[in-house]
Design a protein around this motif. Structure first.
Motif, mmCIF file in Angstrom:
data_model
loop_
_atom_site.group_PDB
_atom_site.id
_atom_site.type_symbol
_atom_site.label_atom_id
_atom_site.label_comp_id
_atom_site.label_asym_id
_atom_site.label_seq_id
_atom_site.Cartn_x
_atom_site.Cartn_y
_atom_site.Cartn_z
ATOM 1 N N LEU A 143 0.830 -1.203 0.000
ATOM 2 C CA LEU A 143 0.000 0.000 0.000
ATOM 3 C C LEU A 143 0.865 1.254 0.000
ATOM 4 N N ASN A 144 1.897 1.244 0.813
ATOM 5 C CA ASN A 144 2.827 2.374 0.875
ATOM 6 C C ASN A 144 3.463 2.627 -0.487
ATOM 7 N N GLN A 145 3.868 1.567 -1.165
ATOM 8 C CA GLN A 145 4.480 1.713 -2.487
ATOM 9 C C GLN A 145 3.471 2.218 -3.515
ATOM 10 N N LEU A 146 2.252 1.703 -3.453
ATOM 11 C CA LEU A 146 1.209 2.179 -4.365
ATOM 12 C C LEU A 146 0.940 3.673 -4.169
ATOM 13 N N LEU A 147 0.870 4.088 -2.911
ATOM 14 C CA LEU A 147 0.656 5.509 -2.627
ATOM 15 C C LEU A 147 1.842 6.352 -3.091
ATOM 16 N N ALA A 148 3.047 5.864 -2.856
ATOM 17 C CA ALA A 148 4.239 6.613 -3.260
ATOM 18 C C ALA A 148 4.307 6.785 -4.770
ATOM 19 N N ASP A 149 3.758 5.824 -5.514
ATOM 20 C CA ASP A 149 3.770 5.883 -6.973
ATOM 21 C C ASP A 149 2.584 6.666 -7.551
ATOM 22 N N PRO A 180 0.327 9.614 -8.738
ATOM 23 C CA PRO A 180 0.739 10.933 -9.260
ATOM 24 C C PRO A 180 0.541 12.103 -8.285
ATOM 25 N N VAL A 181 -0.566 12.105 -7.555
ATOM 26 C CA VAL A 181 -0.819 13.203 -6.608
ATOM 27 C C VAL A 181 0.269 13.244 -5.535
ATOM 28 N N ILE A 182 0.668 12.080 -5.056
ATOM 29 C CA ILE A 182 1.699 12.006 -4.024
ATOM 30 C C ILE A 182 3.054 12.408 -4.606
ATOM 31 N N LYS A 183 3.350 11.945 -5.801
ATOM 32 C CA LYS A 183 4.616 12.315 -6.448
ATOM 33 C C LYS A 183 4.699 13.829 -6.664
ATOM 34 N N GLU A 184 3.604 14.417 -7.119
ATOM 35 C CA GLU A 184 3.585 15.865 -7.337
ATOM 36 C C GLU A 184 3.789 16.608 -6.018
ATOM 37 N N PHE A 185 3.123 16.129 -4.967
ATOM 38 C CA PHE A 185 3.283 16.756 -3.655
ATOM 39 C C PHE A 185 4.739 16.675 -3.190
ATOM 40 N N GLN A 186 5.342 15.511 -3.312
ATOM 41 C CA GLN A 186 6.726 15.341 -2.881
ATOM 42 C C GLN A 186 7.669 16.235 -3.682
ATOM 43 N N GLN A 187 7.399 16.393 -4.969
ATOM 44 C CA GLN A 187 8.237 17.239 -5.816
ATOM 45 C C GLN A 187 8.132 18.706 -5.393
ATOM 46 N N ILE A 188 6.908 19.192 -5.184
ATOM 47 C CA ILE A 188 6.744 20.595 -4.801
ATOM 48 C C ILE A 188 7.238 20.825 -3.378
ATOM 49 N N GLN A 189 7.133 19.819 -2.534
ATOM 50 C CA GLN A 189 7.666 19.926 -1.177
ATOM 51 C C GLN A 189 9.182 20.114 -1.218
ATOM 52 N N LEU A 190 9.841 19.336 -2.044
ATOM 53 C CA LEU A 190 11.285 19.458 -2.205
ATOM 54 C C LEU A 190 11.649 20.831 -2.767
ATOM 55 N N GLU A 191 10.882 21.265 -3.741
ATOM 56 C CA GLU A 191 11.108 22.579 -4.343
ATOM 57 C C GLU A 191 10.957 23.692 -3.293
ATOM 58 N N ALA A 192 9.950 23.568 -2.456
ATOM 59 C CA ALA A 192 9.724 24.572 -1.402
ATOM 60 C C ALA A 192 10.867 24.570 -0.399
ATOM 61 N N LEU A 221 -6.573 12.197 -0.776
ATOM 62 C CA LEU A 221 -6.290 10.812 -1.179
ATOM 63 C C LEU A 221 -6.078 9.928 0.048
ATOM 64 N N LEU A 222 -5.265 10.404 0.966
ATOM 65 C CA LEU A 222 -4.968 9.604 2.155
ATOM 66 C C LEU A 222 -6.213 9.404 3.022
ATOM 67 N N GLN A 223 -7.061 10.417 3.111
ATOM 68 C CA GLN A 223 -8.311 10.262 3.863
ATOM 69 C C GLN A 223 -9.222 9.231 3.197
ATOM 70 N N TYR A 224 -9.275 9.272 1.873
ATOM 71 C CA TYR A 224 -10.085 8.300 1.146
ATOM 72 C C TYR A 224 -9.584 6.880 1.408
ATOM 73 N N VAL A 225 -8.270 6.698 1.307
ATOM 74 C CA VAL A 225 -7.683 5.372 1.535
ATOM 75 C C VAL A 225 -7.948 4.927 2.975
ATOM 76 N N THR A 226 -7.747 5.820 3.917
ATOM 77 C CA THR A 226 -7.962 5.499 5.329
ATOM 78 C C THR A 226 -9.410 5.124 5.590
ATOM 79 N N GLN A 227 -10.347 5.898 5.054
ATOM 80 C CA GLN A 227 -11.770 5.601 5.246
ATOM 81 C C GLN A 227 -12.154 4.274 4.614
ATOM 82 N N THR A 228 -11.599 3.981 3.446
ATOM 83 C CA THR A 228 -11.895 2.722 2.767
ATOM 84 C C THR A 228 -11.382 1.541 3.585
ATOM 85 N N ILE A 229 -10.161 1.672 4.104
ATOM 86 C CA ILE A 229 -9.602 0.598 4.944
ATOM 87 C C ILE A 229 -10.445 0.433 6.204
#
Length: 125
Positions: free
Chosen positions: A14-20, A22-34, A99-107
């Motif tokens: 699940l962690n790997q799926l989330l890391a891959d 696109p929304v998470i990747k974009e967030f990580q990229q802009i976080q690094l940029e910031a 996304l994370l809230q959706y995944v958490t609620q689904t689980i």
């Protein structure tokens, strides 16, 4: 023990799926940029310094100097908040959180269903 390994493996997947995702990747990229943005770092330091000054001025009863420092804090904070990288970061953070809230609620829903089914089966026996 085997059940714990299954859970751990599932969590890693699940962690790997989330890391891959696109929304998470974009967030990580802009976080690094910031984090690497020198103007943002400079603004953060200026805000911290102005906050320290405001506290010192208040401590020594220098009300006009304290007001000026507070005004400076507000101006710097506004500059920080209006910076395009900060705005994009906040947008991507909100998307990642959704996304994370959706995944958490689904689980949570699936776990609750499994518990209810297990309880029903136990009461039928």
């Amino acid at each position: 023990m085997i059940e714990d390994q299954k859970i751990q493996t599932s969590l890693e997947q699940l962690n790997q799926l989330l890391a891959d995702y696109p929304v998470i990747k974009e967030f990580q990229q802009i976080q690094l940029e910031a984090q690497q943005n020198s103007r943002l770092k400079s603004l953060e330091e200026e805000i911290k310094q102005a906050q320290k000054e405001a506290v010192q001025f208040a401590h020594y009863g220098k009300l006009e100097a304290e007001k000026a420092a507070i005004q400076r804090i507000e101006e710097l904070t506004q500059q920080y908040n209006q910076h395009p990288v900060v705005q994009l970061y906040r947008e991507r953070l909100a998307q990642a959180n959704e996304l994370l809230q959706y995944v958490t609620q689904t689980i949570q829903k699936k776990v609750n269903q499994a518990i209810e089914e297990g309880t029903q089966r136990a009461s039928e026996n």
